[in-house]
Design a protein around this motif. Structure first.
Motif, mmCIF file in Angstrom:
data_model
loop_
_atom_site.group_PDB
_atom_site.id
_atom_site.type_symbol
_atom_site.label_atom_id
_atom_site.label_comp_id
_atom_site.label_asym_id
_atom_site.label_seq_id
_atom_site.Cartn_x
_atom_site.Cartn_y
_atom_site.Cartn_z
ATOM 1 N N THR A 10 -5.947 -1.559 -13.452
ATOM 2 C CA THR A 10 -7.224 -2.252 -13.265
ATOM 3 C C THR A 10 -8.380 -1.284 -13.476
ATOM 4 O O THR A 10 -9.406 -1.633 -14.079
ATOM 5 N N GLY A 25 -7.578 -1.300 -0.738
ATOM 6 C CA GLY A 25 -6.346 -1.980 -1.151
ATOM 7 C C GLY A 25 -5.230 -1.954 -0.129
ATOM 8 O O GLY A 25 -4.069 -2.187 -0.461
ATOM 9 N N SER A 54 -0.206 0.926 -9.612
ATOM 10 C CA SER A 54 -0.614 -0.136 -10.524
ATOM 11 C C SER A 54 -2.117 -0.379 -10.534
ATOM 12 O O SER A 54 -2.664 -0.861 -11.532
ATOM 13 N N MET A 55 -2.797 -0.031 -9.452
ATOM 14 C CA MET A 55 -4.241 -0.270 -9.415
ATOM 15 C C MET A 55 -4.957 0.497 -10.531
ATOM 16 O O MET A 55 -6.045 0.109 -10.953
ATOM 17 N N ASP A 57 4.630 -0.257 -6.891
ATOM 18 C CA ASP A 57 3.882 -1.094 -5.963
ATOM 19 C C ASP A 57 4.633 -2.376 -5.604
ATOM 20 O O ASP A 57 5.087 -3.130 -6.473
ATOM 21 N N ARG A 90 -4.854 4.377 -1.597
ATOM 22 C CA ARG A 90 -4.334 3.082 -1.151
ATOM 23 C C ARG A 90 -3.482 3.346 0.093
ATOM 24 O O ARG A 90 -2.317 2.933 0.187
ATOM 25 N N ASP A 109 -6.163 -7.086 -2.897
ATOM 26 C CA ASP A 109 -6.262 -6.952 -4.340
ATOM 27 C C ASP A 109 -7.426 -6.047 -4.729
ATOM 28 O O ASP A 109 -8.503 -6.125 -4.146
ATOM 29 N N ILE A 110 -7.173 -5.184 -5.687
ATOM 30 C CA ILE A 110 -8.243 -4.328 -6.201
ATOM 31 C C ILE A 110 -8.661 -4.896 -7.546
ATOM 32 O O ILE A 110 -7.891 -4.859 -8.510
ATOM 33 N N SER A 111 -9.858 -5.437 -7.598
ATOM 34 C CA SER A 111 -10.330 -6.077 -8.821
ATOM 35 C C SER A 111 -11.297 -5.138 -9.543
ATOM 36 O O SER A 111 -11.736 -4.140 -8.962
ATOM 37 N N GLU A 122 2.917 2.967 -12.862
ATOM 38 C CA GLU A 122 1.851 1.988 -13.054
ATOM 39 C C GLU A 122 2.369 0.626 -13.478
ATOM 40 O O GLU A 122 1.714 -0.383 -13.236
ATOM 41 N N ASP A 136 0.858 -1.180 0.000
ATOM 42 C CA ASP A 136 0.000 0.000 0.000
ATOM 43 C C ASP A 136 0.899 1.236 0.000
ATOM 44 O O ASP A 136 2.115 1.103 0.086
#
Lengths: 378, 295
Positions: A251, A330, A247-248, A144, A297, A335-337, A114, A96
Motif C-alpha cells: 500500500t 495498523g 504487506s502494508m 501478515d 505495526r 486497515d492501512i489505506s 509482502e 499485527d
C-alpha cells in the motif's frame, strides 16, 4: 510437520495435511496437542536429522516461546511460518506484528514478506539458509495474518525437480541423535562455557546475513526472482523515506507512486530480513534522505514501536543522519489505506518543519473520538 | 500380544554398565539405582529423552548415559519423544531403536502431563518411564502431584493434605488412555523392573512404567536405606506392583501378609507431622487400593 491450529495459520497446515494424505508431499505429520508441543516435536525430529516444519500465530507463538530458545540453542535448522496476528488481550485474530517481534531475541532468523509469492519463495530460501553449516539456526518466515494468509493471489510454484535442485533432501551438517555416535544434547555448561556458546550463536546469526545474500542470488539464478534484505523503492533521490515491514508496504508503494506523480520526493525501504538486522544496507538506502518515517505495526507499550530502535541504530553512526519519526499503526488488523500513508507523510513533514521532539510516538490511525469518549487524552 | 512372558534372571542380566561411573549425585540415590537397572534392561540401542529433574543434573550432566540422550525442557518429554519417533520413521531409522523417556514425577504428572497425555493418545511408539521420588527433589524438595498424603515438603510444610487421594494415580490415568501396557515398579524388585522394561519396549505402541525411587534427602532416612524403604513400601501396600496389559490388571508381586503403613511412615522423617487420624486416613487409602488388587 508438527502443528497446532490457530487462526489465521490454519490454512497453511490444512493444505499441507491434504498434500501429505494424498502422498503428494512425502512427510509425517503430528497433530500435536499444543504449540509448545509443536515446537518440541520439531526439535525432536530435527535432532535426529529430519527436516522439520511448523506454523503458528499470536498466542500459539507466545506459548512456544521457551521452545524457540531450545531450537536455536540446539542449533537446529527448523523453519516456521508465522501468520502474524495480534496478541490478546483484548482478543484479536487480526494482523499485527507484535507476536513475532516479541520473539526477536530468541536466536531465530526472521523474514517479513509482502505477498504470497514471496511467502512461498522465502520458505525455500529459509531451509537453504538454516541448513547451511555456517548458520545452523532456525528461521521464522512471517506473513501478515488474513491480508496474506486468507487472500488469494496467483503464484508461480516450482516443480518438485526445480525445488529439489535448489533444496536437496536433508543432509545434516550437525551431530544428530543416532546409535552409531551417541551424544548428549542438553547439558549445562556452567559459567566457564555458557558465554562462549552464546557468542558462537551471536556471530553465526550475524554471519547468516551473508549466507542469506548468497542464497538470494542463487534463488534469483534458479527462479528469476531476486530478493534483498532491504527492498528499496524510489529511494535514490528521496527526501522522505518510509520504512516498514509486511504487506502494508505494498500500500505504501501505491501511495509513493501517487505522491511521486504529484511531484513529492518520497520513497520506501521495506525490511525483508529483520533478524539479523541489515544495518549497513538500511543506512545505505535511507542515509541520504532528510527524514525517515518508521511504520511499526506493533508497539512496545510505554516506549514506542519495536522496529524504530533498529532503524535508529542503522543511522546513528552517519555523520549527516536523517531525522527519524516513529508511527504506530495498523494494530489488531486495522486497515492501512493510502490515506493513512498520506497522513504519515504529512505528519513527518510537519515534524521536519517544526522540529518536534523525535521521542514522540505518533498514532496516525487512532480514533480520536473513541479516545475522547473513553476519557483518554492524547 | 497377550500375556507375553519375559524370563529374567540375575545371572541373565548383562555385565555391561550402560551408565558411566562418576556421576554427580547424592550417594544412595534411588533414582540412579533405577536408572542403572533400566539401562541394563535396555542396552545400547536406545535413544533416551529426559525432562529436567534429578536425572538431568545427576545423570546426564556427568555424561552418564552411554546411549544418545536428549534433555529438552521440563514439560516436553512427551512431545520431543513424538518428534523423535516420527523423525526416525521419516529417515527410515525407527527399527531397532528403543525410544525411551526418563522423567521425574514433576515432569510427568504435573508440568509434563499435557505433552505425555497427547503423545500417548496419538499412539506413538515409546516407553515412558517415570522415576518417582514423590516431589520436586532437584529444586530442593517441593510437593508434586505424586507426593503422598501427609508428607512434609517445603511447599507442604505441615504435611501434604490433598483432599481426595493418597497421590495422583499416573498408571491408572495412563491405562485409561487405552495404551497396551502400563505398570508400576520399584528398585527393591529389580528383576520385576527389568522384566517390565523388556516387555514394554517390545510392544509397538505407547507404554508406561512408574518406578518408585526413594530419595533419602527428601524423605528423611539414612542414605544407605533406599532399597529397604522401597521394599517396605511394597510390603505395607503403600506401593503396589502390578501391570495393566490391554486393560487387564494383574499384580506382579503378591504380598501375603501386609504390614501396617505405620511401619513405613515411621521410617521417614517427612511423615513426622502425622497425627493418629492422618495415619488412619493413609491406612484407609491403602486398604481400599489393596482391596482392588486382592492384597
Amino acid at each position: 510437520m508438527a502443528a497446532y491450529p490457530i487462526t489465521p495459520q490454519t490454512e497453511i497446515v490444512e493444505t499441507l495435511y491434504k498434500s501429505i494424505s494424498s502422498g503428494e508431499l512425502k512427510a509425517y505429520a503430528i497433530p500435536v496437542e499444543s504449540e509448545h508441543s509443536a515446537m518440541s516435536a520439531c526439535v525432536g525430529a530435527s535432532a535426529v536429522g529430519a527436516r522439520a516444519f511448523t506454523a503458528s500465530s499470536s498466542q500459539g507463538l507466545a506459548l512456544m516461546h521457551e521452545c524457540l530458545f531450545l531450537a536455536s540453542g540446539f542449533r537446529l535448522p527448523i523453519v516456521m511460518a508465522v501468520a502474524n496476528r495480534a496478541l490478546s488481550q483484548p482478543v484479536s485474530i487480526m494482523c499485527d506484528h507484535g507476536d513475532s517481534l516479541a520473539q526477536r531475541d530468541t536466536g531465530w532468523l526472521q523474514f517479513y514478506v509482502e505477498n504470497c509469492q514471496e511467502a512461498l519463495d522465502t520458505i525455500l530460501i529459509a531451509y537453504r539458509v538454516a541448513e547451511d553449516e555456517r548458520v545452523l539456526l532456525p528461521v521464522m518466515v512471517c506473513l501478515d495474518g488474513f491480508f496474506l494468509s486468507h487472500l488469494s493471489e496467483p503464484v508461480e510454484i516450482p516443480t518438485s525437480a526445480e525445488a529439489e535442485a535448489f533444496l536437496p533432501p536433508p543432509d545434516p551438517h550437525y551431530p544428530t541423535l543416532n546409535l552409531k555416535k551417541p551424544i548428549i544434547l542438553g547439558a549445562m555448561p556452567y559459567p566457564p562455557y555458557h558465554n562462549e556458546f552464546q557468542y558462537d550463536k551471536h556471530v553465526c546469526l550475524e554471519y547468516a546475513g551473508t549466507v542469506v545474500r548468497e542464497v538470494f542470488d542463487r534463488f534469483a539464478k534458479d527462479f528469476g526472482r531476486k530478493y534483498n534484505p532491504v527492498e528499496p523503492y524510489q529511494t535514490d533521490d528521496a527526501e522522505l523515506i518510509i520504512v516498514g515491514m509486511g504487506s502494508m508496504m505494498g500500500t505504501v508503494r501505491h501511495a509513493v507512486n501517487q505522491m511521486r506523480r504529484a511531484g513529492k520526493k518520497v520513497g520506501l525501504a521495506r525490511i525483508k530480513m529483520y533478524r539479523p538486522f541489515p544495518y549497513g544496507e538500511l543506512a545505505e538506502v535511507a542515509g541520504k534522505s532528510d527524514i525517515v518515517a518508521v511504520l511499526d505495526r506493533d508497539v512496545s507499550p510505554g516506549t514506542g514501536g519495536i522496529l524504530y530502535p533498529d532503524v535508529l541504530r542503522s543511522l546513528y553512526a552517519l555523520s549527516d543522519r536523517p531525522k527519524v519519526v516513529n508511527f504506530v499503526l495498523g494494530l489488531g488488523g486495522r486497515d492501512i489505506s493510502p490515506l493513512t500513508v498520506e497522513k504519515v507523510v504529512s505528519e513527518t513533514r510537519r515534524v521536519k518543519k517544526t522540529g518536534l521532539s523525535e521521542k514522540e510516538t505518533f498514532w496516525p490511525d487512532a480514533n480520536i473520538n473513541t479516545l475522547k469518549a473513553w476519557g483518554i487524552s492524547e | 500380544m497377550n500375556n507375553m512372558s519375559v524370563s529374567v534372571t540375575l545371572k541373565g542380566l548383562p555385565d555391561e554398565e550402560v551408565i558411566a561411573p562418576g556421576r554427580s549425585g547424592c550417594p544412595g540415590c534411588g533414582a540412579v539405582i533405577a536408572a542403572r537397572i533400566i539401562s541394563k534392561a535396555l542396552g545400547r540401542n536406545t535413544i533416551m529423552v529426559n525432562s529436567t529433574g534429578c536425572m538431568t543434573v545427576n545423570y546426564a550432566y556427568s555424561g552418564a548415559p552411554l546411549f544418545p540422550f536428549i534433555h529438552g525442557l521440563f514439560e516436553n518429554a512427551g512431545s520431543i519423544l513424538s518428534g523423535v519417533d516420527y523423525g526416525l520413521r521419516a529417515l527410515g531409522l525407527r527399527e531397532g531403536v528403543n525410544l525411551v523417556a526418563l522423567s521425574g514425577d514433576g515432569g510427568t504428572a504435573d508440568i509434563g502431563f499435557q505433552s505425555l497425555s497427547g503423545a500417548v493418545e496419538r499412539g506413538h511408539r515409546f516407553l515412558y518411564i517415570c522415576y518417582d521420588n514423590e516431589g520436586y527433589m532437584n529444586t530442593g524438595i517441593q510437593r508434586s502431584g505424586t507426593t503422598p498424603y501427609g508428607a512434609v515438603t517445603t511447599t507442604s510444610p505441615t504435611g501434604e493434605r490433598r483432599p481426595m487421594q493418597l497421590r495422583k494415580d499416573m498408571v491408572k490415568i495412563m491405562a485409561a488412555h487405552g495404551i497396551p501396557y502400563a505398570a508400576t515398579a520399584t528398585i527393591a524388585y529389580p528383576l520385576d523392573l527389568v522384566r517390565k522394561v523388556k516387555k514394554a519396549v517390545a510392544i509397538d505402541g505407547p507404554t508406561y512404567i512408574h518406578v518408585l525411587s526413594p530419595c533419602w534427602a527428601g524423605w528423611g532416612f539414612s542414605e544407605n536405606l533406599s532399597v529397604k524403604i522401597s521394599k517396605l513400601a511394597v510390603l505395607t501396600g503403600m506401593w503396589i506392583l502390578y501391570e495393566v496389559e490391554n486393560g487387564t490388571v494383574r499384580p506382579t508381586v503378591k504380598i501375603t501378609q501386609r504390614k501396617p503403613v505405620e511401619e513405613y511412615l515411621k521410617a521417614q522423617s517427612r511423615f513426622s507431622q502425622l497425627t493418629k487420624p492422618d495415619i488412619d486416613r493413609i491406612q484407609q487409602f491403602v486398604d481400599s487400593k489393596c482391596k482392588e488388587f486382592g492384597i
